[in-house]
Design an enzyme around this catalytic site. Sequence first.
Site, PDB file in Angstrom:
ATOM      1  N   TYR A   1      41.260  51.778  26.454  1.00  0.00           N
ATOM      2  CA  TYR A   1      41.425  50.362  26.794  1.00  0.00           C
ATOM      3  C   TYR A   1      41.399  50.210  28.319  1.00  0.00           C
ATOM      4  CZ  TYR A   1      42.383  45.531  25.991  1.00  0.00           C
ATOM      5  OH  TYR A   1      42.262  44.169  25.985  1.00  0.00           O
TER       6      TYR A   1
ATOM      7  N   ARG B   1      35.347  35.854  28.738  1.00  0.00           N
ATOM      8  CA  ARG B   1      36.307  36.214  29.794  1.00  0.00           C
ATOM      9  C   ARG B   1      36.827  37.610  29.471  1.00  0.00           C
ATOM     10  NH1 ARG B   1      40.672  38.376  29.714  1.00  0.00           N
ATOM     11  NH2 ARG B   1      42.221  36.896  29.043  1.00  0.00           N
TER      12      ARG B   1
ATOM     13  N   LYS C   1      40.963  47.285  21.242  1.00  0.00           N
ATOM     14  CA  LYS C   1      42.240  46.692  20.801  1.00  0.00           C
ATOM     15  C   LYS C   1      42.567  47.173  19.393  1.00  0.00           C
ATOM     16  CE  LYS C   1      44.497  44.173  23.715  1.00  0.00           C
ATOM     17  NZ  LYS C   1      44.370  42.911  24.438  1.00  0.00           N
TER      18      LYS C   1
ATOM     19  N   GLU D   1      40.493  37.164  21.258  1.00  0.00           N
ATOM     20  CA  GLU D   1      40.674  38.010  22.437  1.00  0.00           C
ATOM     21  C   GLU D   1      39.596  37.694  23.464  1.00  0.00           C
ATOM     22  OE1 GLU D   1      43.222  40.733  22.373  1.00  0.00           O
ATOM     23  OE2 GLU D   1      42.808  40.518  24.513  1.00  0.00           O
ATOM     24  N   ASP D   2      40.025  37.465  24.681  1.00  0.00           N
ATOM     25  CA  ASP D   2      39.117  37.312  25.810  1.00  0.00           C
ATOM     26  C   ASP D   2      38.056  36.222  25.641  1.00  0.00           C
ATOM     27  OD1 ASP D   2      40.758  39.276  26.714  1.00  0.00           O
ATOM     28  OD2 ASP D   2      39.194  40.677  27.305  1.00  0.00           O
TER      29      ASP D   2
ATOM     30  N   ASP E   1      45.859  36.747  21.698  1.00  0.00           N
ATOM     31  CA  ASP E   1      46.545  37.814  22.416  1.00  0.00           C
ATOM     32  C   ASP E   1      46.768  37.469  23.883  1.00  0.00           C
ATOM     33  OD1 ASP E   1      47.765  40.237  22.329  1.00  0.00           O
ATOM     34  OD2 ASP E   1      45.960  41.382  22.796  1.00  0.00           O
ATOM     35  N   ASP E   2      45.806  36.823  24.496  1.00  0.00           N
ATOM     36  CA  ASP E   2      45.907  36.544  25.933  1.00  0.00           C
ATOM     37  C   ASP E   2      46.958  35.473  26.220  1.00  0.00           C
ATOM     38  OD1 ASP E   2      43.704  38.324  26.760  1.00  0.00           O
ATOM     39  OD2 ASP E   2      42.571  37.012  25.428  1.00  0.00           O
TER      40      ASP E   2
ATOM     41  N   ASN F   1      43.614  42.539  34.919  1.00  0.00           N
ATOM     42  CA  ASN F   1      42.872  43.749  34.551  1.00  0.00           C
ATOM     43  C   ASN F   1      41.400  43.575  34.857  1.00  0.00           C
ATOM     44  OD1 ASN F   1      45.165  45.027  33.295  1.00  0.00           O
ATOM     45  ND2 ASN F   1      44.938  43.575  31.634  1.00  0.00           N
TER      46      ASN F   1
HETATM   47  N1  LIG Z   1      48.434  42.413  31.490  1.00  0.00           N
HETATM   48  C1  LIG Z   1      48.130  41.766  30.409  1.00  0.00           C
HETATM   49  O1  LIG Z   1      48.674  42.016  29.318  1.00  0.00           O
HETATM   50  C2  LIG Z   1      47.106  40.684  30.440  1.00  0.00           C
HETATM   51  C3  LIG Z   1      46.369  40.467  31.559  1.00  0.00           C
HETATM   52  N2  LIG Z   1      45.447  39.458  31.569  1.00  0.00           N
HETATM   53  C4  LIG Z   1      44.678  39.314  32.777  1.00  0.00           C
HETATM   54  O2  LIG Z   1      44.968  38.089  33.390  1.00  0.00           O
HETATM   55  C5  LIG Z   1      43.830  37.615  34.075  1.00  0.00           C
HETATM   56  C6  LIG Z   1      43.647  36.142  33.774  1.00  0.00           C
HETATM   57  O3  LIG Z   1      43.421  35.951  32.411  1.00  0.00           O
HETATM   58  P1  LIG Z   1      43.470  34.483  31.789  1.00  0.00           P
HETATM   59  O4  LIG Z   1      44.747  33.820  32.077  1.00  0.00           O
HETATM   60  O5  LIG Z   1      43.069  34.601  30.391  1.00  0.00           O
HETATM   61  O6  LIG Z   1      42.299  33.791  32.612  1.00  0.00           O
HETATM   62  P2  LIG Z   1      42.041  32.263  32.827  1.00  0.00           P
HETATM   63  O7  LIG Z   1      40.637  32.140  33.254  1.00  0.00           O
HETATM   64  O8  LIG Z   1      42.495  31.476  31.656  1.00  0.00           O
HETATM   65  O9  LIG Z   1      43.007  31.880  34.060  1.00  0.00           O
HETATM   66  C7  LIG Z   1      42.809  32.302  35.364  1.00  0.00           C
HETATM   67  C8  LIG Z   1      43.639  31.442  36.271  1.00  0.00           C
HETATM   68  O10 LIG Z   1      43.593  31.994  37.574  1.00  0.00           O
HETATM   69  C9  LIG Z   1      43.266  30.976  38.490  1.00  0.00           C
HETATM   70  N3  LIG Z   1      42.550  31.539  39.625  1.00  0.00           N
HETATM   71  C10 LIG Z   1      41.341  32.104  39.664  1.00  0.00           C
HETATM   72  N4  LIG Z   1      41.037  32.506  40.900  1.00  0.00           N
HETATM   73  C11 LIG Z   1      42.085  32.182  41.661  1.00  0.00           C
HETATM   74  C12 LIG Z   1      42.381  32.326  43.042  1.00  0.00           C
HETATM   75  N5  LIG Z   1      41.524  32.910  43.881  1.00  0.00           N
HETATM   76  N6  LIG Z   1      43.558  31.858  43.491  1.00  0.00           N
HETATM   77  C13 LIG Z   1      44.423  31.273  42.655  1.00  0.00           C
HETATM   78  N7  LIG Z   1      44.212  31.121  41.338  1.00  0.00           N
HETATM   79  C14 LIG Z   1      43.057  31.555  40.865  1.00  0.00           C
HETATM   80  C15 LIG Z   1      42.413  30.010  37.723  1.00  0.00           C
HETATM   81  O11 LIG Z   1      42.443  28.771  38.405  1.00  0.00           O
HETATM   82  P3  LIG Z   1      41.622  27.487  37.926  1.00  0.00           P
HETATM   83  O12 LIG Z   1      42.289  27.057  36.664  1.00  0.00           O
HETATM   84  O13 LIG Z   1      41.817  26.522  39.034  1.00  0.00           O
HETATM   85  O14 LIG Z   1      40.223  27.923  37.737  1.00  0.00           O
HETATM   86  C16 LIG Z   1      43.152  30.005  36.389  1.00  0.00           C
HETATM   87  O15 LIG Z   1      44.224  29.128  36.420  1.00  0.00           O
HETATM   88  C17 LIG Z   1      42.681  38.525  33.678  1.00  0.00           C
HETATM   89  O16 LIG Z   1      42.413  39.421  34.719  1.00  0.00           O
HETATM   90  C18 LIG Z   1      43.197  39.287  32.486  1.00  0.00           C
HETATM   91  O17 LIG Z   1      42.695  40.599  32.457  1.00  0.00           O
HETATM   92  C19 LIG Z   1      45.251  38.634  30.516  1.00  0.00           C
HETATM   93  C20 LIG Z   1      45.950  38.819  29.378  1.00  0.00           C
HETATM   94  C21 LIG Z   1      46.893  39.891  29.232  1.00  0.00           C
HETATM   95  C1  LIG Z   2      45.019  42.951  28.374  1.00  0.00           C
HETATM   96  C2  LIG Z   2      44.231  41.810  28.048  1.00  0.00           C
HETATM   97  O1  LIG Z   2      44.260  41.322  26.937  1.00  0.00           O
HETATM   98  C3  LIG Z   2      43.370  41.248  29.049  1.00  0.00           C
HETATM   99  O2  LIG Z   2      43.400  41.675  30.198  1.00  0.00           O
HETATM  100  O3  LIG Z   2      42.625  40.348  28.688  1.00  0.00           O
HETATM  101 MG   LIG Z   3      42.619  40.119  26.496  1.00  0.00          MG
END
Ligand SMILES: NC(=O)C1=CN([C@@H]2O[C@H](COP(=O)(O)OP(=O)(O)OC[C@H]3O[C@@H](n4cnc5c(N)ncnc54)[C@H](OP(=O)(O)O)[C@@H]3O)[C@@H](O)[C@H]2O)C=CC1
Ligand SMILES: CC(=O)C(=O)O
Ligand SMILES: [Mg+2]
Length: 508
Positions: free
Chosen positions: A154, A207, A225, A297-298, A320-321, A462
Amino acid sequence: MESTLKALREGESVLDLSPRSTVSGGVEDVYGEDRATEDQLVTPWSFSVASGYTLLRDPQYNKGLAFTEKERDAHYLRGLLPPTVVSQQLQEKQLMNNIRQYQVPLQKYMAMMELQAGFSTHHDKITQHEIETNERLFYKLLVDNVEELLPIVYTPTVGEACQKYGSIFKRPQGLYISLKEKGKILEVLKNWPERSIQVIVVTDGERILGLGDLGCQGMGIPVGKLALYTALGGLRPSACLPITIDVGTNNENLLNDECYIGLRQKRATGQEYSELLSEFMAAVKQNYGEKVLVQFEDFANHNAFELLAKYGTSHLVFNDDIQGTASVVLAGVVAALKLIGGTLADHTFLFLGAGEAGTGIAELIALEMSKQTKKPIEETRKKIWLVDSKGLIVGSRQNSLQHFKKPWAHDHEPVGTLLEAVKVIKPTVLIGSSGVGKTFTKEVIEAVSSINEKPLVMALSNPTSQSECTAEEAYQWSEGRAIFASGSPFDPFEYKGKVYYSGQVLNW
Ligand SMILES: NC(=O)C1=CN([C@@H]2O[C@H](COP(=O)(O)OP(=O)(O)OC[C@H]3O[C@@H](n4cnc5c(N)ncnc54)[C@H](OP(=O)(O)O)[C@@H]3O)[C@@H](O)[C@H]2O)C=CC1
Ligand SMILES: CC(=O)C(=O)O
Ligand SMILES: [Mg+2]
């Protein structure tokens, strides 16, 4: 059917496709090869019991040299294997030694996928004999070496694998459902060899981790996953179904890449997208029943929240996210309270990133705070602030915000940057869920460390390249005071004679 079974029992060939071949020379066209042309399609069907040569190439049942003497006799394996019988323990030891020879994580990934499903034959050092397809051994290895192999199967390695999926791809894993299959999705599901599916992990590839739109190559994510569902959750591999829905990609590099394995068109949106998803969800229920779990997922957030809401009442669904991340991060924060002190409600949270992960986590923390303090959630949400790409989410932005951000638009004057937000909000907990690496700069970590004796810093994005900061940076810039966790793992880091072990907060 009964006559087929009778023929099988009596050892007759059931491969004979009538009419009989007219080719002379005494060799019958048993497999229909002479009659098959590209225009006249003949499915090369065979009714086979996995034994002998076929058994050795069946990932699900192959045991390689671990087949016992008795099994070698019973399954027609004599002569197909060298005479030695080895234990699974020895196989595991040899294989781990082989995998550890690889310096490059992606090579380890490919070796693991080869073991799981015969993924690829591109090996530099390891010969085909050394890596055989053996699903049981794959899971044994994963279960016994979780810490070492999860970053391979992963995040972070799966991210690189998805980026290069087209060129490393050999044998397909999972089920691909593309726009070409519209109107036929139920039939496509029936092509999958297993019937009793309990969990589907599905992506549309838009994504993938923090790497953006990887289209059809996102398949590595549901495959990875679900390997964890088996290795960590104990689900039978045959009960797990990885699916990629291919509605095109907006990734120009992929569209221009001759190795790209998906549909070469821009993403379908609107009605075309929702009709395909709707057909898929209906087919899933029809084929596998009410109780099959569909894990989204994603997906990009413009679809993720809507799909969860839309199918939440009719299907057993989970994102999951949004939801999985929220539960692991809440658990991580609660565990960290032992180090940073106070109750949940004593803390102030600031997020960089207000998407699926950010708002999902924020809502669950607010809910838990509300439960603990018996205050309404509208009150506890005020302890949580989020920054997106346009700055701090505040009341004056309310009208232009996506619906999932609206509950977080608190009264405050506009704030443009994360650094300014840290200075004015004075968070005790800083959480990165932006998908953008290096955004927790030295100034940001120094600012949060000047406010707190022990700042809790979580860089959740990630893979490693997108992490808001590294463990090394968090410890150095906070002078060893930060309590740090990340989505993708970091090695222990030695700072001023002390070794720091960071946590991992990941929705496995
Ligand atoms: N550790 C874990 O278990 C998990 C980690 N993740 C990680 O989290 C990250 C985000 O995922 P997810 O929430 O689904 O993605 P989304 O696309 O839903 O959200 C991303 C957010 O980040 C904001 N953003 C992007 N660029 C910037 C910047 N330069 N400055 C400030 N804010 C910014 C976006 O703003 P705007 O809305 O204005 O575009 C948006 O609000 C990924 O890298 C994913 O791998 C996700 C799930 C689980
Ligand atoms: C871990 C996970 O689900 C993500 O980064 O999208
Ligand atoms: Mg994910």
